[in-house]
Design a protein around this motif. Structure first.
Motif, PDB file in Angstrom:
ATOM      1  N   ALA A  85      57.461  -4.520 -95.272  1.00 55.72           N
ATOM      2  CA  ALA A  85      58.678  -5.173 -95.752  1.00 55.72           C
ATOM      3  C   ALA A  85      59.901  -4.292 -95.511  1.00 55.72           C
ATOM      4  CB  ALA A  85      58.538  -5.504 -97.238  1.00 55.72           C
ATOM      5  N   VAL A  86      59.738  -2.993 -95.709  1.00 53.40           N
ATOM      6  CA  VAL A  86      60.863  -2.064 -95.531  1.00 53.40           C
ATOM      7  C   VAL A  86      61.273  -1.973 -94.063  1.00 53.40           C
ATOM      8  CG1 VAL A  86      61.576   0.350 -95.671  1.00 53.40           C
ATOM      9  CG2 VAL A  86      60.394  -0.716 -97.593  1.00 53.40           C
ATOM     10  N   ILE A  87      60.295  -1.943 -93.133  1.00 52.13           N
ATOM     11  CA  ILE A  87      60.638  -1.885 -91.710  1.00 52.13           C
ATOM     12  C   ILE A  87      61.511  -3.077 -91.324  1.00 52.13           C
ATOM     13  CG2 ILE A  87      59.771  -1.991 -89.346  1.00 52.13           C
ATOM     14  CD1 ILE A  87      57.225  -0.692 -90.266  1.00 52.13           C
ATOM     15  N   ALA A  88      61.081  -4.269 -91.727  1.00 48.88           N
ATOM     16  CA  ALA A  88      61.811  -5.486 -91.375  1.00 48.88           C
ATOM     17  C   ALA A  88      63.243  -5.422 -91.904  1.00 48.88           C
ATOM     18  CB  ALA A  88      61.083  -6.706 -91.930  1.00 48.88           C
ATOM     19  N   TRP A  89      63.396  -4.942 -93.129  1.00 52.37           N
ATOM     20  CA  TRP A  89      64.734  -4.849 -93.717  1.00 52.37           C
ATOM     21  C   TRP A  89      65.566  -3.757 -93.047  1.00 52.37           C
ATOM     22  CZ3 TRP A  89      66.872  -0.600 -96.266  1.00 52.37           C
ATOM     23  CH2 TRP A  89      68.106  -0.818 -96.858  1.00 52.37           C
TER      24      TRP A  89
END
Length: 291
Positions: free
Chosen positions: A245-249
């Motif tokens: 989730a953090v990578i995408a954000w």
């Protein structure tokens, strides 16, 4: 290590691995502030397998192209000029510094480098470095009153020299508080790369180093009794989910946002830790590692 501790530490690992704030520092600090035992370098390395699995899935198309082109370039000379094939070699070249230093400094990484005074200092110093790199990039991107915007480099401009410099920056993250992404991205910004290009190569470059480190720790820990496997594997799964989730954000964030919020956070956190250690409210040394 309790299951609750593994849940919290897995979330911390996933949420901070790709941000320029140092996941190893936050694991160490979370345990210290909570009164838990230091999870240790082995726990950090193993749970990073989860976050790297998130990288493999998020960048699966890029990685598939690079691996395919690299293998074909071994037998087809014409493919050696292909950008994806060259990226394969550059990831290998950029991984050399952290591989050599990781083995050479293994005892220091698992011992003296985990001193909170070193962690706090690195949070502040590297925070300042990231801030300067961010401002230089912003100046090039926006130009000025009397100066046109400057075109920054993309991964098409990446060569062996820059790949090694990226690799040396990544190796600095062996010290808690530095941050793998913070060091490599700021290094890329200083060399004139676009934010997205520096971040993309940073994440690709981390794959062999992190997976090798994690698998090495798994090999050494099996049967040793030093790792509580149930909670550690649970934390690894949590780190994978939160990390993805953090990578995408983060990849969306860096396209048009400044790194300065992370810079101020790092500096503030480093100052707080130094104050707590100086006043004796927090011990600079790791408690006995959790198992």
């Amino acid at each position: 290590m309790s299951w609750f501790e593994s849940l919290v530490l897995g979330l911390v690992q996933g949420l901070t691995e790709f941000l320029p704030v140092s996941s190893s520092a936050h694991l160490r600090l979370t345990a210290a502030f909570s009164g838990w035992k230091d999870p240790g370098a082995a726990f950090t390395a193993i749970t990073q397998i989860g976050t790297e699995a998130a990288v493999l899935i998020y960048f699966r198309k890029d990685i598939g192209r690079i691996i395919s082109a690299w293998f074909r370039s071994l037998f087809d000379k014409a493919m050696r000029h292909n950008h994806d094939a060259q990226m394969g070699w550059l990831v290998i070249v950029g991984s050399i510094p952290i591989g050599v230093l990781g083995v050479t400094l293994k005892d220091q990484i698992e011992g003296p480098f985990r001193d909170l005074r070193i962690t706090a200092t690195m949070l502040v110093v590297v925070g300042v470095v990231i801030g300067i790199a961010d401002r230089l990039a912003a100046r090039d991107e926006t130009g000025g009153r009397h100066r046109a915007p400057k075109q920054r480099k993309t991964l098409d401009n990446l060569g062996v020299k820059d790949g090694l410099i990226f690799g040396l920056c990544q190796a600095c993250a062996l010290i808690p508080g530095v941050s793998r992404s913070g060091a490599t991205i700021s290094g890329g910004l200083f060399m004139g790369y676009k934010r997205e290009a520096a971040a993309r190569y940073s994440f690709l470059l981390a794959i062999p180093a992190v997976l090798a480190s994690g698998l090495f720790e798994v090999k050494d820990s099996v049967g040793s009794g030093d790792v509580d496997w149930g909670p550690t594997l649970f934390a690894t799964v949590i780190a994978f989910a939160s990390g993805y989730a953090v990578i995408a954000w983060f990849m969306k964030w860096i396209s048009n946002k400044s790194f300065m919020p992370f810079v101020w956070y790092r500096i503030a956190l480093g100052i707080v830790i130094i104050a707590l250690v100086t006043t004796g409210a927090l011990s600079p040394h790791a408690a006995e590692s959790a198992s």
